[in-house]
Motif scaffolding. Sequence first.
Motif, PDB file in Angstrom:
ATOM      1  N   THR A  84       0.847  -1.192   0.000  1.00  0.00           N
ATOM      2  CA  THR A  84       0.000   0.000   0.000  1.00  0.00           C
ATOM      3  C   THR A  84       0.883   1.242   0.000  1.00  0.00           C
ATOM      4  N   GLY A  85       0.271   2.392  -0.161  1.00  0.00           N
ATOM      5  CA  GLY A  85       1.017   3.641  -0.083  1.00  0.00           C
ATOM      6  C   GLY A  85       1.117   4.408  -1.385  1.00  0.00           C
ATOM      7  N   VAL A  86       0.381   3.990  -2.412  1.00  0.00           N
ATOM      8  CA  VAL A  86       0.426   4.695  -3.693  1.00  0.00           C
ATOM      9  C   VAL A  86      -0.431   5.958  -3.657  1.00  0.00           C
ATOM     10  N   THR A  87      -1.605   5.883  -3.036  1.00  0.00           N
ATOM     11  CA  THR A  87      -2.531   7.011  -3.059  1.00  0.00           C
ATOM     12  C   THR A  87      -2.557   7.791  -1.751  1.00  0.00           C
ATOM     13  N   ARG A  88      -1.881   7.294  -0.736  1.00  0.00           N
ATOM     14  CA  ARG A  88      -1.832   7.977   0.557  1.00  0.00           C
ATOM     15  C   ARG A  88      -0.382   8.061   1.001  1.00  0.00           C
ATOM     16  N   ASN A  89      -0.105   9.044   1.853  1.00  0.00           N
ATOM     17  CA  ASN A  89       1.280   9.156   2.304  1.00  0.00           C
ATOM     18  C   ASN A  89       1.607   8.047   3.302  1.00  0.00           C
ATOM     19  N   TYR A  90       2.895   7.873   3.525  1.00  0.00           N
ATOM     20  CA  TYR A  90       3.404   6.771   4.333  1.00  0.00           C
ATOM     21  C   TYR A  90       2.819   6.772   5.742  1.00  0.00           C
ATOM     22  N   SER A  91       2.808   7.920   6.383  1.00  0.00           N
ATOM     23  CA  SER A  91       2.361   7.967   7.779  1.00  0.00           C
ATOM     24  C   SER A  91       0.880   7.611   7.914  1.00  0.00           C
ATOM     25  N   THR A  92       0.072   8.006   6.960  1.00  0.00           N
ATOM     26  CA  THR A  92      -1.353   7.671   6.995  1.00  0.00           C
ATOM     27  C   THR A  92      -1.546   6.161   6.838  1.00  0.00           C
ATOM     28  N   ALA A  93      -0.855   5.582   5.866  1.00  0.00           N
ATOM     29  CA  ALA A  93      -0.973   4.140   5.651  1.00  0.00           C
ATOM     30  C   ALA A  93      -0.469   3.365   6.874  1.00  0.00           C
ATOM     31  N   LEU A  94       0.638   3.801   7.449  1.00  0.00           N
ATOM     32  CA  LEU A  94       1.186   3.125   8.623  1.00  0.00           C
ATOM     33  C   LEU A  94       0.240   3.238   9.816  1.00  0.00           C
ATOM     34  N   ASP A  95      -0.357   4.405  10.019  1.00  0.00           N
ATOM     35  CA  ASP A  95      -1.316   4.573  11.115  1.00  0.00           C
ATOM     36  C   ASP A  95      -2.517   3.642  10.947  1.00  0.00           C
TER      37      ASP A  95
END
Length: 183
Positions: A134-145
């Motif tokens: 994941t992480g194509v459409t959202r930034n890293y921190s959002t996906a990790l959270d």
Amino acid sequence: LSARRDPIASTLQRIYDRVRRQPKRIVFAEGEEEQVMRAAVSYVNQKLGTAILLGRDDVIKENARNAGIELNKQGLEIINARLSRRNSIYTDYLYERMQRKGYLFRDCQRLINNDRNHFAACMVALGDADGIVTGVTRNYSTALDDIRRVIDAKPGHRVVGVSIVLARGRTVLVADTAVHDMP
């Protein structure tokens, strides 16, 4: 010969060989995106395991057709989170984890039905998949959270981030800058 010409190829070949010995089921959470579909098809073509594209069936097929991507491959699945038979199980699991943090059951239900990262993370947490891309459409921190709401680190271990840069015949690992300010 290729390993001598390109040290990156040697490193990646060892990783691929190891994964082929124990193929994994990987959820590609942003399955409606062209580059994610290409990555999933590449994963299957290299016989690394099963790729699960998460998204709306009709949108994935339409986007694949427009991009010239062939999705009719053995080892490639499409799952629509909203229509999955496992929604109630995932919702119960997420609600059990989140109820003491102010989430209502309907909030968890909405996350499972509408948020691909939460759905994919529940797939991994409950053993229906082995990993997430994941992480194509959202930034890293959002996906990790999103993922950390569903999956805890192993006891005695910490969550770290690693970026691999493959450039000019060199492999550079940049470790732990994505999670910790002072690694």
